[in-house]
Scaffold this active site. Structure first.
Site, PDB file in Angstrom:
ATOM      1  N   SER A  77      20.303  43.841 -19.861  1.00  0.00           N
ATOM      2  CA  SER A  77      19.678  43.432 -21.119  1.00  0.00           C
ATOM      3  C   SER A  77      20.419  44.023 -22.323  1.00  0.00           C
ATOM      4  O   SER A  77      21.065  45.062 -22.224  1.00  0.00           O
ATOM      5  CB  SER A  77      18.225  43.906 -21.169  1.00  0.00           C
ATOM      6  OG  SER A  77      17.474  43.343 -20.125  1.00  0.00           O
TER       7      SER A  77
HETATM    8  N1  SAH Z   1      16.182  45.973 -16.415  1.00  0.00           N
HETATM    9  C1  SAH Z   1      17.503  45.374 -16.366  1.00  0.00           C
HETATM   10  C2  SAH Z   1      17.441  43.905 -16.622  1.00  0.00           C
HETATM   11  C3  SAH Z   1      17.947  43.119 -15.459  1.00  0.00           C
HETATM   12  S1  SAH Z   1      17.757  41.369 -15.615  1.00  0.00           S
HETATM   13  C4  SAH Z   1      18.433  46.112 -17.319  1.00  0.00           C
HETATM   14  O1  SAH Z   1      18.281  47.298 -17.424  1.00  0.00           O
HETATM   15  O2  SAH Z   1      19.311  45.526 -17.922  1.00  0.00           O
HETATM   16  C5  SAH Z   1      16.213  41.103 -14.833  1.00  0.00           C
HETATM   17  C6  SAH Z   1      16.133  41.348 -13.348  1.00  0.00           C
HETATM   18  O3  SAH Z   1      14.872  40.854 -12.922  1.00  0.00           O
HETATM   19  C7  SAH Z   1      17.175  40.634 -12.496  1.00  0.00           C
HETATM   20  O4  SAH Z   1      17.915  41.580 -11.775  1.00  0.00           O
HETATM   21  C8  SAH Z   1      16.345  39.765 -11.547  1.00  0.00           C
HETATM   22  O5  SAH Z   1      16.855  39.680 -10.228  1.00  0.00           O
HETATM   23  C9  SAH Z   1      15.014  40.488 -11.573  1.00  0.00           C
HETATM   24  N2  SAH Z   1      13.869  39.699 -11.168  1.00  0.00           N
HETATM   25  C10 SAH Z   1      13.579  38.389 -11.399  1.00  0.00           C
HETATM   26  N3  SAH Z   1      12.423  38.049 -10.817  1.00  0.00           N
HETATM   27  C11 SAH Z   1      11.951  39.174 -10.203  1.00  0.00           C
HETATM   28  C12 SAH Z   1      10.810  39.461  -9.402  1.00  0.00           C
HETATM   29  N4  SAH Z   1       9.887  38.529  -9.110  1.00  0.00           N
HETATM   30  N5  SAH Z   1      10.657  40.723  -8.935  1.00  0.00           N
HETATM   31  C13 SAH Z   1      11.573  41.690  -9.193  1.00  0.00           C
HETATM   32  N6  SAH Z   1      12.684  41.463  -9.923  1.00  0.00           N
HETATM   33  C14 SAH Z   1      12.866  40.228 -10.424  1.00  0.00           C
END
Ligand code: SAH
Length: 230
Positions: A77
């Site tokens: 993010s």
């Molecule tokens: N927190 C991260 C953001 C990663 S993007 C950061 O620090 O940058 C969001 C993440 O949510 C992705 O890795 C995706 O695989 C995950 N995601 C999507 N649906 C999800 C679900 N139902 N349960 C857990 N993770 C999920």
């Protein structure tokens, strides 16, 4: 937990120029200008070495305010949005150092490391096994004993946990899963993107009687919340 947070080693990579405190402080200053004013959040943003969470080929851009690919179609993010979500959560949790918060969507683990600077315990769930493992690798050198990574479908929350003081989601669905609201303690706060095409960041509050109210913060763009694991 204050003593534990000091265990963070920002120069765990040997102190490359990119890791310099000044670069991160500049990033934190930009985030402040974008409207995040909580000094505790800005301090956390100035502390966590974001370059350790991106691919080596992208490390030179790690302190720009942009999302970047982390593989498997997912992204790290934008620093601004990580800070904004942390600020919204923190504002509702006065006893933050003893609070337990849940993050949905660990990705590469960056936001979990930021949240770990601010809250007593961070539980972070990821549905893609390779990213769950990547986050574990990325977080290892930072030695954050207050982060717990869980592999699973976060749209179900993390069953079997006590109610969370706060929940923050990094993936957007058409509605807020009922499990999140069920696993939020009374007087707790949920920060999550909502929507498919057009997304907005919403804050849901569960009052002392368990009633939910919701308000919209701003337009955002997150990856989709997907069901199941992979
Ligand atoms: N927190 C991260 C953001 C990663 S993007 C950061 O620090 O940058 C969001 C993440 O949510 C992705 O890795 C995706 O695989 C995950 N995601 C999507 N649906 C999800 C679900 N139902 N349960 C857990 N993770 C999920």
């Amino acid at each position: 937990m204050a003593g534990q947070r000091q265990a963070l080693k920002p120069d765990a990579d040997g102190g490359a120029a990119l890791a310099s405190q000044r670069v991160r402080e500049k990033m934190a200053e930009r985030i402040r200008q974008q409207g995040v004013r909580d000094a505790r959040v800005l301090q956390a943003m100035a502390t966590v070495p974001r370059h350790l969470f991106v691919d080596a080929a992208l490390a030179s851009r790690a302190y720009e305010d942009s999302a970047m690919p982390i593989g498997h179609g997912q992204t790290i993010s934008r620093p601004y949005i990580v800070a904004r979500c942390a600020e919204l959560l923190l504002a509702a949790i006065p006893r933050h150092q003893s609070a337990t918060v849940l993050e949905i969507g660990t990705g590469c683990g960056y936001a979990a490391a930021v949240l770990a600077q601010l809250f007593g315990t961070v539980v972070s769930v990821e549905r893609l096994r390779p990213l769950h493992e990547l986050a574990r690798e990325n977080l290892r050198p930072l030695r954050l004993p207050n982060v717990r990574l869980v592999f699973g479908d976060g749209s179900l929350g993390v069953p079997g946990q006590p109610p969370f003081d706060g929940i923050v989601a990094a993936a957007a669905g058409a509605q807020l899963p009922s499990a999140w609201l069920a696993q939020l303690r009374n007087d707790g706060r949920l920060v999550a993107p909502l929507g498919i095409e057009e997304q907005r960041l919403v804050v849901a509050h569960k009052d002392a009687a368990g009633r939910i109210s919701q308000r919209t913060i701003e337009a955002v763009r997150f990856v989709p919340l997907k069901p199941g694991t992979g």
